[in-house]
Design a protein around this motif. Structure first.
Motif, PDB file in Angstrom:
ATOM      1  N   GLY A 118       0.789  -1.223   0.000  1.00  0.00           N
ATOM      2  CA  GLY A 118       0.000   0.000   0.000  1.00  0.00           C
ATOM      3  C   GLY A 118       0.817   1.268   0.000  1.00  0.00           C
ATOM      4  N   ALA A 119       2.113   1.148   0.192  1.00  0.00           N
ATOM      5  CA  ALA A 119       2.980   2.338   0.185  1.00  0.00           C
ATOM      6  C   ALA A 119       3.686   2.424  -1.155  1.00  0.00           C
ATOM      7  CB  ALA A 119       4.001   2.266   1.326  1.00  0.00           C
ATOM      8  N   ASN A 120       4.024   3.635  -1.561  1.00  0.00           N
ATOM      9  CA  ASN A 120       4.800   3.827  -2.782  1.00  0.00           C
ATOM     10  C   ASN A 120       5.736   5.004  -2.596  1.00  0.00           C
ATOM     11  OD1 ASN A 120       3.575   6.365  -4.137  1.00  0.00           O
ATOM     12  ND2 ASN A 120       1.785   5.141  -3.557  1.00  0.00           N
ATOM     13  N   GLU A 121       6.812   4.942  -3.372  1.00  0.00           N
ATOM     14  CA  GLU A 121       7.847   5.971  -3.275  1.00  0.00           C
ATOM     15  C   GLU A 121       8.271   6.353  -4.693  1.00  0.00           C
ATOM     16  OE1 GLU A 121      11.262   5.917  -0.290  1.00  0.00           O
ATOM     17  OE2 GLU A 121      12.268   5.391  -2.186  1.00  0.00           O
ATOM     18  N   ILE A 122       8.266   7.622  -5.014  1.00  0.00           N
ATOM     19  CA  ILE A 122       8.683   8.150  -6.329  1.00  0.00           C
ATOM     20  C   ILE A 122       9.884   9.046  -6.118  1.00  0.00           C
ATOM     21  CG2 ILE A 122       8.001   9.515  -8.327  1.00  0.00           C
ATOM     22  CD1 ILE A 122       5.118   8.730  -7.772  1.00  0.00           C
ATOM     23  N   ILE A 312      18.101  15.571  -5.954  1.00  0.00           N
ATOM     24  CA  ILE A 312      17.170  14.463  -5.696  1.00  0.00           C
ATOM     25  C   ILE A 312      15.889  15.015  -5.091  1.00  0.00           C
ATOM     26  CG2 ILE A 312      16.830  12.279  -4.466  1.00  0.00           C
ATOM     27  CD1 ILE A 312      19.862  11.978  -4.373  1.00  0.00           C
ATOM     28  N   SER A 313      14.757  14.553  -5.631  1.00  0.00           N
ATOM     29  CA  SER A 313      13.437  14.876  -5.071  1.00  0.00           C
ATOM     30  C   SER A 313      12.684  13.565  -4.910  1.00  0.00           C
ATOM     31  CB  SER A 313      12.690  15.839  -5.998  1.00  0.00           C
ATOM     32  OG  SER A 313      11.377  16.043  -5.528  1.00  0.00           O
ATOM     33  N   PRO A 322      -0.100  10.867   6.141  1.00  0.00           N
ATOM     34  CA  PRO A 322      -0.126  11.736   4.953  1.00  0.00           C
ATOM     35  C   PRO A 322       1.181  11.584   4.163  1.00  0.00           C
ATOM     36  CG  PRO A 322       0.355  13.028   6.914  1.00  0.00           C
ATOM     37  CD  PRO A 322       0.034  11.642   7.407  1.00  0.00           C
ATOM     38  N   PRO A 323       1.160  11.854   2.821  1.00  0.00           N
ATOM     39  CA  PRO A 323       2.385  11.786   2.018  1.00  0.00           C
ATOM     40  C   PRO A 323       3.374  12.870   2.447  1.00  0.00           C
ATOM     41  CG  PRO A 323       0.621  12.762   0.735  1.00  0.00           C
ATOM     42  CD  PRO A 323      -0.019  12.283   2.018  1.00  0.00           C
ATOM     43  N   PHE A 324       4.622  12.581   2.252  1.00  0.00           N
ATOM     44  CA  PHE A 324       5.642  13.582   2.592  1.00  0.00           C
ATOM     45  C   PHE A 324       6.706  13.574   1.485  1.00  0.00           C
ATOM     46  CE2 PHE A 324       6.837   9.578   4.510  1.00  0.00           C
ATOM     47  CZ  PHE A 324       8.199   9.468   4.260  1.00  0.00           C
ATOM     48  N   ARG A 325       7.418  14.689   1.346  1.00  0.00           N
ATOM     49  CA  ARG A 325       8.420  14.892   0.284  1.00  0.00           C
ATOM     50  C   ARG A 325       9.788  15.122   0.926  1.00  0.00           C
ATOM     51  NH1 ARG A 325       7.785  16.181  -4.978  1.00  0.00           N
ATOM     52  NH2 ARG A 325       5.558  16.613  -4.643  1.00  0.00           N
ATOM     53  N   GLU A 326      10.790  14.510   0.278  1.00  0.00           N
ATOM     54  CA  GLU A 326      12.175  14.676   0.730  1.00  0.00           C
ATOM     55  C   GLU A 326      13.015  15.214  -0.435  1.00  0.00           C
ATOM     56  OE1 GLU A 326      13.105  11.062   3.680  1.00  0.00           O
ATOM     57  OE2 GLU A 326      12.283  10.429   1.736  1.00  0.00           O
ATOM     58  N   ARG A 327      13.953  16.086  -0.094  1.00  0.00           N
ATOM     59  CA  ARG A 327      14.855  16.634  -1.092  1.00  0.00           C
ATOM     60  C   ARG A 327      16.286  16.513  -0.601  1.00  0.00           C
ATOM     61  NH1 ARG A 327      10.527  20.323  -1.220  1.00  0.00           N
ATOM     62  NH2 ARG A 327       9.536  20.490  -3.277  1.00  0.00           N
TER      63      ARG A 327
END
Length: 474
Positions: A118-122, A312-313, A322-327
């Motif tokens: 159920g998790a995904n990472e882009i 990298i993003s 909730p989704p979160f973003r890393e840079r």
């Protein structure tokens, strides 16, 4: 920070693009045309379109419509020889190398997606070769020197073709002149042989004298056949150099070589002129300059041969939150543990020394070739002039006097025929001497400007030990 790094990478790339080279409209032929015009006063054309081919064909037909001179034969070859056109194609290819080396490295964009439970990472990445971008001005400058070399090599091929055509033209016309002389000699020898047979039948001539006249006729016949074959081969070589097809093989040539100039050229500074103007020396100098720049670049990048920067993003979707973003960013560089660049520096230094020694050797040879070419030119002029001013006029006087004495029955027919043989030998020597002079004249021009046979050791460029290739050392 990753956002700023990626933006900086794009800004650096845009800065590199601002200095990019573009293809020239003539494929780099301007320099070739200028050098050719300055040295031999001829036009060249790089045929790349149907309209250009039609214009060249029309010019060649117009030049072939009249009796060829040395200059028109050279002009036809420079426009019509396909081997020379291939050399110009190589110049155009060298320009593509120049443009390629002036372009900054393309950034690499990658995207990956990983999912499960159920998790995904882009994840997205923009990777740039910082080392290749930093060394771009230096590599672009080296590429410009290389392209200048290619232009000079194309000009050298042009001069070499012109020199080959001049020599072939001289040999062809001289061979035709020799055929005409031997044709007349054969007719005289045939009449003499027939007369000897008739005199032998009456007992007025012994077998020895009959055999002498008959062998002279036989030898002259063999010499004429050899001369005709040489003339045909020389004409074919001239036709090949001019690039003629079926419709141009009936070109007309003069019956004899032009007269000698009134006085030979005086060239007191021929050695300096050759060193200053020889195109092969200019090529070698540019080679040395490019190698010196490459050596400096190799020493500057001896410890770092790989430096990549990636922005990298990453976006992660977790079903429990909730989704979160890393840079972030990623830097790759090579650690010089085993190879500290000594090998590349040594290779570049020895390659430079090799090119320096070849340039020095070539300069010494050029001075010697110029001196020798001028000595040969002067000596062949003196010999040909001696034939024209002394030997041929004296032979003419002797022949006229012998004919007068034969008419008054003071000498017999065989004394007259002996003199005819000697006069034939002198005339053949005069043709050979004049041919040698005009060949030496062509060689003298070649010794000053270049375009002779490739030197021993070749004109191939010395390989540069590149410090930072376009791909950044990958």
């Amino acid at each position: 920070m990753a956002h700023h790094l990626a933006r900086g990478l794009l800004v650096l790339t845009a800065f590199g693009l601002s200095g990019c080279m573009a293809f020239s409209p003539d494929g780099g032929m301007t320099t070739v045309s200028e050098l050719t015009s300055q040295t031999i006063n001829k036009d060249v054309a790089f045929v790349r379109t149907a309209e250009g081919a039609e214009a060249v064909t029309a010019t060649v037909r117009r030049l072939l419509a009249r009796t060829l001179t040395t200059e028109t034969a050279v002009q036809i070859a420079l426009l019509n020889n396909k081997g020379l056109q291939a050399a110009y194609n190589e110049l155009a290819l060298a320009e593509t190398e120049l443009v390629e080396q002036s372009l900054p490295p393309n950034p690499v964009f990658s995207i990956s997606r990983i999912s499960g439970n159920g998790a995904n990472e882009i994840e997205r990445q923009v990777v740039g070769d910082i080392l290749a971008l930093a060394t771009l001005p230096f590599r672009s400058e080296i590429a410009r020197d290389r392209f200048r070399q290619a232009q000079l090599r194309a000009a050298l091929a042009t001069l070499r073709l012109a020199a080959d055509v001049r020599r072939a033209y001289v040999r062809t016309v001289a061979a035709n002149e020799m055929v005409a002389l031997l044709t007349d000699a054969k007719a005289t020898a045939e009449s003499t042989a027939q007369l000897a047979v008739k005199l032998g039948e009456t007992g007025s001539l012994n077998k020895l004298d009959q055999a002498r006249e008959q062998v002279f006729y036989a030898e002259t016949t063999a010499d004429l056949a050899t001369a005709r074959q040489a003339a045909a081969s020389a004409r074919e070589r001239l036709a090949r150099l001019m690039g003629l097809w079926d419709d141009g093989l009936d070109f007309r040539l003069p019956n004899q070589l032009p007269p000698l100039p009134r006085r030979p050229q005086a060239l007191p500074t021929i050695e300096a002129d050759a060193v200053a103007h020889r195109i092969d020396l200019q090529i070698a100098r540019l080679e040395l300059t490019a190698l010196a720049k490459s050596l400096n670049l190799t020493e500057a990048t001896r410890l770092v041969t790989l430096l990549d920067l990636a922005g990298i993003s990453r976006r992660t979707q977790d079903p429990e939150g909730p989704p979160f973003r890393e840079r972030g960013f990623d830097v790759q560089f090579q650690i010089p543990i085993f190879d500290g660049g000594e090998v590349r520096v040594r290779q570049a230094a020895e390659t430079y020394n090799l090119a320096f020694n070849r340039l020095t050797e070539r300069a010494v040879n050029v001075r010697s070739e110029a001196r020798d070419a001028y000595r040969v030119y002067r000596s062949t002029y003196d010999i040909a002039s001696h034939f024209q001013r002394e030997i041929v006029p004296l032979r003419k006087i002797i022949t006229e006097e012998m004919q007068l004495r034969f008419s008054s029955m003071q000498v017999d027919i065989f004394a007259l025929l002996t003199e005819a043989r000697q006069r034939l030998a002198s005339l053949r020597g005069a043709i050979d001497a004049k041919q040698s002079f005009f060949l030496a004249q062509s060689d003298l021009q070649t010794a000053v400007n270049g375009g002779g046979a490739p030197a021993a050791g070749g004109e191939t460029s010395t390989t540069i030990a590149a410090a930072a290739p376009a791909d950044g050392g990958h």
